[in-house]
Scaffold this motif. Sequence first.
Motif, PDB file in Angstrom:
ATOM      1  N   LYS A 176      56.872  29.891  41.145  1.00 40.51           N
ATOM      2  CA  LYS A 176      56.054  29.386  42.254  1.00 40.51           C
ATOM      3  C   LYS A 176      55.772  30.532  43.217  1.00 40.51           C
ATOM      4  N   LEU A 177      54.496  30.724  43.532  1.00 37.53           N
ATOM      5  CA  LEU A 177      54.069  31.819  44.396  1.00 37.53           C
ATOM      6  C   LEU A 177      53.369  31.267  45.619  1.00 37.53           C
ATOM      7  N   GLN A 178      53.752  31.770  46.808  1.00 38.58           N
ATOM      8  CA  GLN A 178      53.055  31.433  48.037  1.00 38.58           C
ATOM      9  C   GLN A 178      51.830  32.343  48.162  1.00 38.58           C
ATOM     10  N   THR A 179      50.668  31.739  48.347  1.00 38.65           N
ATOM     11  CA  THR A 179      49.424  32.513  48.325  1.00 38.65           C
ATOM     12  C   THR A 179      48.523  32.155  49.499  1.00 38.65           C
ATOM     13  N   TRP A 180      47.603  33.080  49.776  1.00 41.74           N
ATOM     14  CA  TRP A 180      46.497  32.829  50.700  1.00 41.74           C
ATOM     15  C   TRP A 180      45.236  32.747  49.854  1.00 41.74           C
ATOM     16  N   ARG A 181      44.489  31.667  50.074  1.00 40.14           N
ATOM     17  CA  ARG A 181      43.291  31.423  49.263  1.00 40.14           C
ATOM     18  C   ARG A 181      42.036  31.804  50.046  1.00 40.14           C
ATOM     19  N   LEU A 182      41.261  32.728  49.466  1.00 37.85           N
ATOM     20  CA  LEU A 182      39.967  33.116  50.029  1.00 37.85           C
ATOM     21  C   LEU A 182      38.867  32.524  49.157  1.00 37.85           C
ATOM     22  N   ALA A 183      37.851  31.961  49.799  1.00 30.06           N
ATOM     23  CA  ALA A 183      36.769  31.303  49.059  1.00 30.06           C
ATOM     24  C   ALA A 183      35.429  31.918  49.422  1.00 30.06           C
ATOM     25  N   ARG A 184      34.596  32.093  48.415  1.00 30.93           N
ATOM     26  CA  ARG A 184      33.203  32.496  48.622  1.00 30.93           C
ATOM     27  C   ARG A 184      32.332  31.316  48.213  1.00 30.93           C
ATOM     28  N   PRO A 185      31.895  30.504  49.181  1.00 30.56           N
ATOM     29  CA  PRO A 185      31.068  29.342  48.837  1.00 30.56           C
ATOM     30  C   PRO A 185      29.711  29.791  48.285  1.00 30.56           C
ATOM     31  N   PRO A 186      29.006  28.885  47.613  1.00 24.35           N
ATOM     32  CA  PRO A 186      27.653  29.226  47.137  1.00 24.35           C
ATOM     33  C   PRO A 186      26.755  29.623  48.297  1.00 24.35           C
ATOM     34  N   LYS A 187      25.839  30.529  48.028  1.00 24.95           N
ATOM     35  CA  LYS A 187      24.898  30.997  49.045  1.00 24.95           C
ATOM     36  C   LYS A 187      23.490  30.815  48.513  1.00 24.95           C
ATOM     37  N   PRO A 188      22.713  29.878  49.060  1.00 28.84           N
ATOM     38  CA  PRO A 188      21.351  29.643  48.556  1.00 28.84           C
ATOM     39  C   PRO A 188      20.528  30.925  48.569  1.00 28.84           C
ATOM     40  N   GLY A 189      19.867  31.168  47.448  1.00 26.98           N
ATOM     41  CA  GLY A 189      19.025  32.348  47.333  1.00 26.98           C
ATOM     42  C   GLY A 189      19.755  33.573  46.843  1.00 26.98           C
ATOM     43  N   SER A 190      21.087  33.524  46.764  1.00 29.48           N
ATOM     44  CA  SER A 190      21.852  34.681  46.307  1.00 29.48           C
ATOM     45  C   SER A 190      22.737  34.344  45.113  1.00 29.48           C
ATOM     46  N   TYR A 191      23.633  33.371  45.283  1.00 32.52           N
ATOM     47  CA  TYR A 191      24.500  32.973  44.179  1.00 32.52           C
ATOM     48  C   TYR A 191      24.835  31.498  44.334  1.00 32.52           C
ATOM     49  N   SER A 192      24.892  30.815  43.215  1.00 32.07           N
ATOM     50  CA  SER A 192      25.123  29.366  43.226  1.00 32.07           C
ATOM     51  C   SER A 192      26.537  29.002  42.826  1.00 32.07           C
ATOM     52  N   ALA A 193      27.364  29.992  42.505  1.00 29.89           N
ATOM     53  CA  ALA A 193      28.729  29.720  42.078  1.00 29.89           C
ATOM     54  C   ALA A 193      29.696  29.850  43.249  1.00 29.89           C
ATOM     55  N   ARG A 194      30.790  29.150  43.152  1.00 28.87           N
ATOM     56  CA  ARG A 194      31.873  29.274  44.125  1.00 28.87           C
ATOM     57  C   ARG A 194      32.955  30.148  43.515  1.00 28.87           C
ATOM     58  N   LEU A 195      33.431  31.097  44.303  1.00 27.23           N
ATOM     59  CA  LEU A 195      34.465  32.021  43.844  1.00 27.23           C
ATOM     60  C   LEU A 195      35.681  31.891  44.748  1.00 27.23           C
ATOM     61  N   ASP A 196      36.870  31.664  44.142  1.00 29.52           N
ATOM     62  CA  ASP A 196      38.117  31.552  44.890  1.00 29.52           C
ATOM     63  C   ASP A 196      39.097  32.609  44.396  1.00 29.52           C
ATOM     64  N   ILE A 197      39.749  33.303  45.338  1.00 26.04           N
ATOM     65  CA  ILE A 197      40.730  34.333  45.011  1.00 26.04           C
ATOM     66  C   ILE A 197      42.006  34.034  45.772  1.00 26.04           C
ATOM     67  N   TRP A 198      43.138  33.971  45.048  1.00 28.77           N
ATOM     68  CA  TRP A 198      44.442  33.735  45.649  1.00 28.77           C
ATOM     69  C   TRP A 198      45.198  35.060  45.735  1.00 28.77           C
ATOM     70  N   LEU A 199      45.604  35.462  46.936  1.00 32.71           N
ATOM     71  CA  LEU A 199      46.385  36.671  47.167  1.00 32.71           C
ATOM     72  C   LEU A 199      47.829  36.285  47.480  1.00 32.71           C
ATOM     73  N   ALA A 200      48.782  37.052  46.943  1.00 26.03           N
ATOM     74  CA  ALA A 200      50.210  36.745  47.131  1.00 26.03           C
ATOM     75  C   ALA A 200      50.838  37.751  48.085  1.00 26.03           C
ATOM     76  N   PRO A 201      51.100  37.379  49.341  1.00 27.44           N
ATOM     77  CA  PRO A 201      51.708  38.312  50.299  1.00 27.44           C
ATOM     78  C   PRO A 201      53.059  38.846  49.845  1.00 27.44           C
ATOM     79  N   THR A 202      53.851  38.005  49.162  1.00 28.55           N
ATOM     80  CA  THR A 202      55.183  38.447  48.727  1.00 28.55           C
ATOM     81  C   THR A 202      55.111  39.418  47.555  1.00 28.55           C
ATOM     82  N   LEU A 203      53.947  39.566  46.959  1.00 26.95           N
ATOM     83  CA  LEU A 203      53.759  40.505  45.842  1.00 26.95           C
ATOM     84  C   LEU A 203      52.774  41.600  46.235  1.00 26.95           C
ATOM     85  N   GLY A 204      52.846  42.037  47.485  1.00 27.89           N
ATOM     86  CA  GLY A 204      51.981  43.131  47.909  1.00 27.89           C
ATOM     87  C   GLY A 204      50.528  42.741  48.075  1.00 27.89           C
TER      88      GLY A 204
END
Length: 380
Positions: free
Chosen positions: A321-349
């Motif tokens: 089990k890893l404690q993470t911070w979740r960053l999201a890139r919501p869709p942007k009309p006219g640029s990209y229609s996909a949602r991108l989510d990235i989880w960063l783990a503070p305890t793992l650098g």
Amino acid sequence: MTSVSYYSSRSRPLILLALIVALHYAVIAWLTSHMGESPERSPLPRMVEIELLPALAARPPQPAAPPRERPPPPRPRQPIPPPPAPDLQPAPPVPPAVLEAGLDVAAPVSADTEGATAAGAIAATPAVQPGAAPAAADVQSPAADAAPPPQGGRRYKVDLPPSAGFELDVKRVDPNGTKWNGSAAMRWQSDGSRYKVGLEVGITVLIARVNLLALDSEGSIDDAGIAPQTMREKRRGRSQTATHFNREQRNISFSASEAKVPLLAGAQDKASVPFQLAAIGRADVKQFDGDIDILVGEDKGASVYRFQLAGEEELDTAMGKLQTWRLARPPKPGSYSARLDIWLAPTLGWYPVQIRNTEANGAVTTQTVTRITQLDSTIQ
């Protein structure tokens, strides 16, 4: 000679003949009685009933069948060409939806397709739908000068994470529910002045692994963090493309198009952007309180990714089990229609430990870390 003697001489042969006939008859009768033979009796006549039926009408004569045509003689067989030389490493066919998108680690930006999967290099998700022609949205057309990406944004403090190797599990679910499994391997190396990122992504078809994408990025380190110089991308079935970050000319150019985009401080490519986010979090986590805008160069153009902090989450991974911070890139009309989510783990650098790409059509691809190993920072 008297008359009596005359008749007696005449009657003797007749008497003798009669005796012979009588004897023959007696012998025949005796043989018949002893052999069980008896004269055949003619059978009694049987009563036979006969019903007279009306005569059937005579059928008209049928016309003679036309003579059958003889089938044409068989054509001579064409000589069978010799089979092609066998592939030393045959791979089963990959469905077009996966092969075309190449796990969308390198899909171009378009209003209709998923363009910038910034962390696409890790995200391994197809964004270009089969049959859709990719097009760059935030860049110039080959015939005109490119419009510069949006200006402004904050400058971020950075602290790059140490060199490491990552093994990731890839899971994709198509819009129709079809599931795919695969794996990815990524390497991050930095000696403080230079860096290198390498990525290989593949899926498992039947029992074979099919490599879909090879991506590498290299460059230097400056005050704004990672400063890419060249990103090379090779998808299965396609020619290799290169994206060049020209520091002297202050623009980004592309081997796959004639577009040129003004180069901004802190600009990244799809392979380096997850580690730039990690460097921002390591330097000062409070920087995630606002939007994080990063210009990301792709294979044919560039666009600004806007990340927002979605919250803290606990991930259940192969590493526990890893404690993470979740960053999201919501869709942007006219640029990209996909949602991108990235989880960063503070305890793992602050390493990226999970990346998910959700396409507009509902397809979802998730890559989750299964192992992290420390690497030598020496760059060859």
